[in-house]
Structure formats: C-alpha cells, structure tokens
Design a protein around this motif. Structure first.
Motif, PDB file in Angstrom:
ATOM      1  N   PRO A   7      -2.397   6.245   5.772  1.00  0.00           N
ATOM      2  CA  PRO A   7      -3.768   5.795   6.044  1.00  0.00           C
ATOM      3  C   PRO A   7      -4.239   6.348   7.379  1.00  0.00           C
ATOM      4  CG  PRO A   7      -2.209   3.998   6.354  1.00  0.00           C
ATOM      5  CD  PRO A   7      -1.441   5.131   5.739  1.00  0.00           C
ATOM      6  N   THR A   8      -5.517   6.684   7.451  1.00  0.00           N
ATOM      7  CA  THR A   8      -6.044   7.293   8.674  1.00  0.00           C
ATOM      8  C   THR A   8      -6.966   6.358   9.447  1.00  0.00           C
ATOM      9  OG1 THR A   8      -7.844   8.299   7.387  1.00  0.00           O
ATOM     10  CG2 THR A   8      -5.863   9.626   7.738  1.00  0.00           C
ATOM     11  N   SER A   9      -7.063   5.118   9.010  1.00  0.00           N
ATOM     12  CA  SER A   9      -7.866   4.137   9.749  1.00  0.00           C
ATOM     13  C   SER A   9      -7.215   2.760   9.610  1.00  0.00           C
ATOM     14  CB  SER A   9      -9.307   4.076   9.230  1.00  0.00           C
ATOM     15  OG  SER A   9      -9.348   3.408   7.971  1.00  0.00           O
ATOM     16  N   LEU A  10      -7.592   1.855  10.490  1.00  0.00           N
ATOM     17  CA  LEU A  10      -7.051   0.500  10.430  1.00  0.00           C
ATOM     18  C   LEU A  10      -7.484  -0.218   9.160  1.00  0.00           C
ATOM     19  CD1 LEU A  10      -7.583  -0.635  14.142  1.00  0.00           C
ATOM     20  CD2 LEU A  10      -5.513   0.309  13.082  1.00  0.00           C
ATOM     21  N   ILE A  11      -8.715   0.017   8.727  1.00  0.00           N
ATOM     22  CA  ILE A  11      -9.213  -0.640   7.519  1.00  0.00           C
ATOM     23  C   ILE A  11      -8.478  -0.102   6.300  1.00  0.00           C
ATOM     24  CG2 ILE A  11     -11.238  -1.075   6.092  1.00  0.00           C
ATOM     25  CD1 ILE A  11     -11.158  -2.497   8.873  1.00  0.00           C
TER      26      ILE A  11
END
Length: 381
Positions: free
Chosen positions: A330-334
């Motif tokens: 994943p490339t974001s926290l969300i």
C-alpha cells in the motif's frame, strides 16, 4: 545546511566493533562455548516451530541455556522488565537475540537495563531472521510505551552486538509482505544515512553498497524465497545499512514512522515505505540533499551519470514507487487501512512527537510542525 561543508579541526571517528559471520554454517560459532550460561531472546513462534533448535543443537551440553520467549511486536516496557527479571535470575553471561527487529530490540533493552542495574558485562550475539532492521549492527533500540502510545529510541555502545550471525535459512519462510516491509526498511536506512548530519565517507560506502544490493536482490528475494544467494545478499545489505546509520544517524522518515507505529500500530517497515518518496521529495528542497540523493542514484545504477541532479532524484523516487508496486505494498495510510477520523484527530500530536524523536535530530533539513503535517496529509490520501 551544506552537505559538503568542511570545518577545519573536526575529527571523524568510524568504528566497526561487530564481527559479522554470514552463511548457512555460521551457527557453528556456538561450538566454542563450554560451561557458560546462554540467555536466548526470541518470540514464541520461533520457539514453537523449532527454529531455535537450529541454535540449540550447536551449543554444547555443558552450557546452561535459558529461553525467554515473551517477545511481541513493538516490544513494550513491561516485556523488558519481565526479561530483566528472568535474566537476573539466570546467572547467564551470554545474551543471544534471535528473531526480527522486535526480538533484537527487546534483547538490547534487557541487556542495557540489567547491566545498568547490576554492573554485569554480557557478551551479546544477534541472529536476525528478517532482512531489514540492521539492528544486528547498531547500538540502538526502540521500545514502546503502550500507555503514552509512543516509541522511544535510545542508544548506548553496550547494546552493539559483538557478533552478528547471518544465516539465510532463517529468512526462507518469511511471508512476502514482511519481505517487502523489511526490504524497504533497509532502503530507508541507507537513504537516510546518506544525507544524515553524521554521515562521512565510511558510512557512505556502506549505504551505497547496501542500495546497490537492494536493486539487485530484493525483488528476487520477494518472488523466489528459495534463492539462497539473494536472501543472503539482502541480509548483508541490511547489516551494511545498519552500519551506515549507526554512524550517520537517520532522519525525519524514521521520526515520523516511529510515531505512526506508536499511535496507530502500522508495521515499521511499511510506515517507512509509505513515507519514503515524500521525505525524499521534502529533503530535496535543500540543494545539498538533492545532489547527495542524485549521486546515490547514479553510483547504484538507478540513474545514469549523464542525468541532471533533479532528473536523477526523480528516477530514485520512481524506483521506490515501482518496487513498492511490484511487491504489492500500500502506498498510503488509507490504503493500508487507517481510520481517517482517528488519523485526523491524532496527526497534530503525531507531528509534534516526530519532531522530538531521536532519529529526527540528525535529519538534514529540519521541518516545521506544519511541514510534517504536509507530509502526513500527502501519505494519507
């Protein structure tokens, strides 16, 4: 600050005090011990799946072996206290840290506080089972305060392992997501060390070689866990990056990642990975950092020497994003699963905590709290 400044009268010191023994036969190192007490720190998984028996069978029966298997991810202060109590009751002189970063961090803290309390000197051996933390070559540990939701990093020379045993067989069964997280953790160590305030030619050497190995071996290790050569190479890259940041320091990437882990329990390597392209972009506002990143990209083959500094750094950032995509990270926290409301409520405190994190003190371009918030907002999308 200028990354190439020279101040007359300065003195640089670079020490290599950890003996590194790598290869599938490295556990034979234990054959030398007779009539000693050996305290092994690991987690229950390694104890129950019989991995620890690989060590035990190399230890002569004349030795007394004590297992402390209460290690959990992000070791808390309570675990350290329990380990100290067990160690002091054991009369052991040799401490063996066996496992990933959490096991090695726990063993370091147990050793440090026990030595401080008793005055006893221990021999310390680290056997990493992941290729990522570099903790087998550093004098630092990270311990979690569960009540305050904060990770504390502290360092002392006594926590530097005397010996690191790198056996690639121990990384064979590591799940793919952990291979990815720990692999990018190594890359983060090397990149941060290369621009950190404490860097010198010696730390640069280890950082450069670590990144070069990562570009050649990480994806193969991820896709083919039976490739012993590349798994061993990633262990070496991890240790080299540890040697680099043990001298140079780290930076805001780790400062933020520690607090993301402490507040939201995101895995440390993944937190570093999500942050890394954004922190490289932020640091590159400084011309000295821009040129340093560009040099690293060129000497490791990520960019050709004919590129301008800006183009080379853009290729470095593109490389980070590309390898994360290929390892399905994943490339974001969300995208990872962060609760947005919880994040929004805690991000200001997180930013303030990150600025006082020990790792942040050697960052090359000190951000303001608002600039940390900008980075946090960018990685939350």
């Amino acid at each position: 600050m200028s990354m190439d400044k020279y101040q007359e009268g300065n003195m640089e010191v670079f020490e290599l005090n950890t003996k590194v023994i790598s290869g599938v036969d490295c556990l034979e190192y234990f054959n030398q011990y007779k009539n000693q007490g050996i305290f092994i720190v690991c987690d229950k998984f390694l104890a129950e799946n019989q991995s620890v028996t690989r060590i035990l069978k190399e230890i002569d029966d004349s030795n007394k072996v004590v297992l402390f298997t209460d290690v959990v991810p992000d070791p808390p202060l309570e675990e350290v206290a329990a380990g100290m109590k067990r160690l002091m009751a054991s009369s052991c002189d040799v401490i063996v840290a066996f496992g990933g970063g959490s096991a090695i961090d726990a063993a370091k803290a147990i050793l440090f506080f026990t030595a401080r309390q008793t005055g006893k000197v221990f021999e310390f051996i680290a056997i990493p089972t992941t290729s990522g933390t570099g903790s087998d070559a550093t004098a630092a540990t990270v311990i979690t305060d569960l009540q305050a939701k904060v990770k504390h990093l502290f360092a002392d020379p006594m926590m530097l392992p005397a010996v690191a045993l790198l056996n690639p067989d121990f990384t064979r069964s590591v799940p793919k997501p952990i291979v990815a997280n720990t692999g990018i953790d190594v890359l983060t160590h090397a990149l941060e060390a290369y621009v950190a305030q404490g860097r010198d030619n010696f730390s640069d050497c280890f950082a450069e070689k670590s990144v070069q190995i990562i570009t050649q071996s990480l994806l193969i290790t991820y896709n083919d866990p039976d490739n012993t050569y590349h798994r061993e190479q990633m262990q070496v890259a991890s240790t080299m990056a540890g040697m680099a940041f043990n001298k140079a320091g780290l930076g805001i990437n780790h400062g933020i990642a520690h607090n993301l882990g402490g507040m939201f329990h995101i895995p440390h390597g993944l937190a570093n990975a999500i942050l890394l392209p954004h922190v490289v972009t932020f640091n590159s506002r400084d011309e000295g950092c821009l040129n340093r990143y560009a040099l690293l990209a060129k000497v490791t083959g990520i960019a050709p020497f004919t590129d301008t500094a800006r183009v080379a750094v853009d290729k470095l950032i593109a490389y980070i994003r590309d390898i994360m995509e290929k390892m399905e990270m994943p490339t974001s926290l969300i995208a990872w699963g962060m609760d947005r409301n919880e994040f929004e409520a805690g991000k200001r405190q997180l930013a303030e905590n990150a600025l006082v994190d020990t790792c942040t003190q050697t960052t090359p371009l000190m951000p303001t709290a608002d600039e940390v918030l900008e980075i946090l907002n960018n990685i939350s999308q």
